[in-house]
Write a protein that holds these residues in place. Structure first.
Motif, mmCIF file in Angstrom:
data_model
loop_
_atom_site.group_PDB
_atom_site.id
_atom_site.type_symbol
_atom_site.label_atom_id
_atom_site.label_comp_id
_atom_site.label_asym_id
_atom_site.label_seq_id
_atom_site.Cartn_x
_atom_site.Cartn_y
_atom_site.Cartn_z
ATOM 1 N N ALA A 62 36.524 -27.142 35.167
ATOM 2 C CA ALA A 62 37.377 -26.534 34.136
ATOM 3 C C ALA A 62 36.863 -26.834 32.723
ATOM 4 C CB ALA A 62 38.813 -27.024 34.287
ATOM 5 N N GLY A 63 36.264 -28.017 32.543
ATOM 6 C CA GLY A 63 35.799 -28.376 31.206
ATOM 7 C C GLY A 63 34.392 -27.870 30.901
ATOM 8 N N ASP A 64 33.835 -27.117 31.817
ATOM 9 C CA ASP A 64 32.425 -26.738 31.701
ATOM 10 C C ASP A 64 32.243 -25.251 32.068
ATOM 11 O OD1 ASP A 64 29.709 -26.981 31.417
ATOM 12 O OD2 ASP A 64 29.388 -27.882 33.387
ATOM 13 N N GLY A 65 33.130 -24.429 31.526
ATOM 14 C CA GLY A 65 33.017 -22.991 31.762
ATOM 15 C C GLY A 65 33.875 -22.476 32.902
ATOM 16 N N GLY A 66 34.371 -23.405 33.747
ATOM 17 C CA GLY A 66 35.216 -23.002 34.875
ATOM 18 C C GLY A 66 34.428 -22.293 35.973
ATOM 19 N N LEU A 67 35.177 -21.674 36.872
ATOM 20 C CA LEU A 67 34.569 -20.885 37.953
ATOM 21 C C LEU A 67 34.253 -19.504 37.391
ATOM 22 C CD1 LEU A 67 33.925 -20.438 41.009
ATOM 23 C CD2 LEU A 67 36.331 -19.765 41.279
ATOM 24 N N THR A 68 32.972 -19.136 37.360
ATOM 25 C CA THR A 68 32.613 -17.859 36.713
ATOM 26 C C THR A 68 32.308 -16.743 37.715
ATOM 27 O OG1 THR A 68 30.310 -18.599 36.550
ATOM 28 C CG2 THR A 68 31.727 -18.984 34.622
ATOM 29 N N GLY A 69 32.045 -17.113 38.992
ATOM 30 C CA GLY A 69 31.727 -16.057 39.949
ATOM 31 C C GLY A 69 32.025 -16.463 41.376
ATOM 32 N N VAL A 70 32.385 -15.477 42.199
ATOM 33 C CA VAL A 70 32.528 -15.702 43.641
ATOM 34 C C VAL A 70 31.851 -14.531 44.349
ATOM 35 C CG1 VAL A 70 34.112 -15.956 45.594
ATOM 36 C CG2 VAL A 70 34.703 -16.971 43.380
ATOM 37 N N GLY A 115 36.544 -13.030 32.101
ATOM 38 C CA GLY A 115 35.167 -12.558 31.940
ATOM 39 C C GLY A 115 34.285 -12.827 33.150
ATOM 40 N N GLY A 116 34.858 -13.376 34.227
ATOM 41 C CA GLY A 116 34.075 -13.702 35.425
ATOM 42 C C GLY A 116 33.735 -12.468 36.258
ATOM 43 N N SER A 117 33.043 -12.715 37.369
ATOM 44 C CA SER A 117 32.532 -11.600 38.185
ATOM 45 C C SER A 117 32.691 -11.927 39.669
ATOM 46 C CB SER A 117 31.054 -11.373 37.848
ATOM 47 O OG SER A 117 30.477 -10.427 38.715
ATOM 48 N N LEU A 210 26.501 -10.385 38.826
ATOM 49 C CA LEU A 210 27.154 -11.589 38.287
ATOM 50 C C LEU A 210 26.823 -11.796 36.806
ATOM 51 C CD1 LEU A 210 26.485 -14.180 41.157
ATOM 52 C CD2 LEU A 210 28.694 -13.150 40.588
ATOM 53 N N SER A 211 25.744 -11.189 36.345
ATOM 54 C CA SER A 211 25.215 -11.515 35.016
ATOM 55 C C SER A 211 25.839 -10.648 33.917
ATOM 56 C CB SER A 211 23.693 -11.308 35.006
ATOM 57 O OG SER A 211 23.403 -9.926 34.921
ATOM 58 N N ASP A 212 25.595 -11.049 32.674
ATOM 59 C CA ASP A 212 26.075 -10.272 31.531
ATOM 60 C C ASP A 212 25.362 -8.923 31.424
ATOM 61 O OD1 ASP A 212 27.891 -12.186 30.886
ATOM 62 O OD2 ASP A 212 26.664 -13.120 29.310
#
Ligand SMILES: NC(=O)c1ccc[n+]([C@@H]2O[C@H](COP(=O)([O-])OP(=O)(O)OC[C@H]3O[C@@H](n4cnc5c(N)ncnc54)[C@H](O)[C@@H]3O)[C@@H](O)[C@H]2O)c1
Length: 245
Positions: A62-70, A115-117, A210-212
Motif C-alpha cells: 500500500a505504501g509503494d504504489g499498491g496493487l497495480t495489476g492482476v 489507474g490499474g490494469s 498492463l503498461s501506460d
C-alpha cells in the motif's frame, strides 16, 4: 513501483508472463493452485482464497504504489460433444474459466489501485467454435462480455479491464492433443501465419496491456493467433473419433 499478481503463474502462458514482466520497478507475484509450485497459493473456484490473496498483496504494498495489476491465466478444458457432455464436467470448466474469472475481477476490481490494469485470458474459441469444446467456448465467450461490463464499471477509477485471446500455444494444457494425428496439422491449416504461438508472444501482449502504453485501451479483447480467427477451427472431435475409432 508496479505490483502485479499473475494467477495461473506456475505453468504455460502464466509462467511466461511472470518471466516477461519481471524487471526493475516491477514486482511480480506468481499465484497458482496449492502444490503447483508458485510462490502464492490460490484457487479461483474458492472466492475466499482469491479475496485473501488480493487483499494481502494490496495491503503489503500500500505504501509503494499498491496493487497495480492482476493477470488471470487460470484455465482448464475438456472435450465432449454437447449430446454426450457430462454436466459436472461442464460445470468444472465454467467454474474455472468463467465464474473464476468473475471472482478474480470482483476482488481485483475492489483492491487494485486507481489507474490499474486487469487482464484475463479468453481464447480464439470465444469467437471460433470447435467441436467438443462447448463448455470452453461458452465460458471464454462469456468472459469477453464480462470483460466489457467490468471495463465500464471500473472506468470511473481509471482501472482498465482487457483480455487477450490466444490461438494455439503449445503448453501443458494443449500438449496432450498434439500427439493425436491430424490435430496439429488442422490447427496449422487454420493459421495463415503457419505456426503455433509461443507463450512469450502472449506474455508480451499482456505486458503491453498492463503498461501506460495501453492507457487508452479498455474493454478490449486482443486476438493473438497468427490470423486463425480469419479461418475455420479444426474439427477436433471428428479428428479424435478418427484416431480412436
Ligand atoms: N495454450 C493455448 O493454446 C491457449 C489458447 C487460448 C487460451 N488459453 C488460455 O490461456 C490460459 C493459460 O493456459 P495455458 O495454456 O498456459 O495452460 P496451463 O495448463 O499451462 O496453465 C494453466 C494454469 O492455471 C492453473 N489453474 C487451473 N485451475 C486453477 C484454479 N482453479 N485456480 C488457480 N489456478 C488454476 C493451473 O494450475 C496452471 O498452472 C488459460 O486460461 C487458457 O484457457 C490457452
Amino acid at each position: 513501483m508496479q505490483t502485479t499478481i499473475v494467477i495461473g503463474g506456475a505453468s504455460g502462458i502464466g509462467a511466461a508472463t511472470v518471466g516477461v514482466l519481471a524487471a526493475p520497478g516491477h514486482r511480480v507475484i506468481a499465484a497458482d493452485l496449492p502444490g503447483a509450485g508458485a510462490e502464492a497459493e490460490v484457487d479461483v473456484t474458492d472466492e475466499a482464497s482469491v479475496a485473501a490473496l488480493v487483499e494481502r498483496v494490496a495491503a503489503e504494498h500500500a505504501g509503494d504504489g499498491g496493487l497495480t495489476g492482476v493477470v488471470n491465466c487460470a484455465g482448464v478444458s475438456t472435450l465432449s460433444r454437447v449430446v454426450d457432455h457430462d454436466v459436472s464436467e461442464w460445470r468444472r470448466v465454467v467454474d474455472v474459466c468463467l465464474t473464476g474469472a468473475f471472482v478474480v475481477l470482483k476482488h481485483a476490481g475492489r483492491h487494485v489501485a486507481d489507474g490499474g490494469s486487469l487482464v484475463s485470458l479468453t481464447s480464439l474459441n470465444a469467437r471460433q467454435p470447435g467441436t467438443g469444446l462447448s463448455a470452453y467456448c461458452a465460458a471464454k465467450a462469456g468472459l469477453v462480455a464480462l470483460t466489457e461490463v467490468a471495463a465500464l464499471e471500473l472506468a470511473p477509477r481509471r482501472v482498465r479491464v482487457n483480455a487477450v485471446a490466444p490461438g494455439l500455444v503449445v503448453t501443458p494444457l494443449t500438449q496432450p492433443a498434439m500427439d493425436i494425428p491430424g490435430i496439429r496439422e488442422g490447427y496449422l491449416e487454420n493459421t495463415p501465419l503457419g505456426r503455433s504461438g509461443e507463450p512469450e508472444e502472449i506474455a508480451a501482449a499482456i505486458r503491453f496491456l498492463l503498461s501506460d502504453d495501453a492507457a487508452w485501451i479498455t474493454g478490449e479483447t486482443l486476438d493473438i493467433n497468427g490470423g486463425a480467427h480469419l479461418q475455420r477451427y479444426p474439427d477436433l472431435a471428428g479428428l479424435i473419433d478418427k484416431a480412436f475409432g
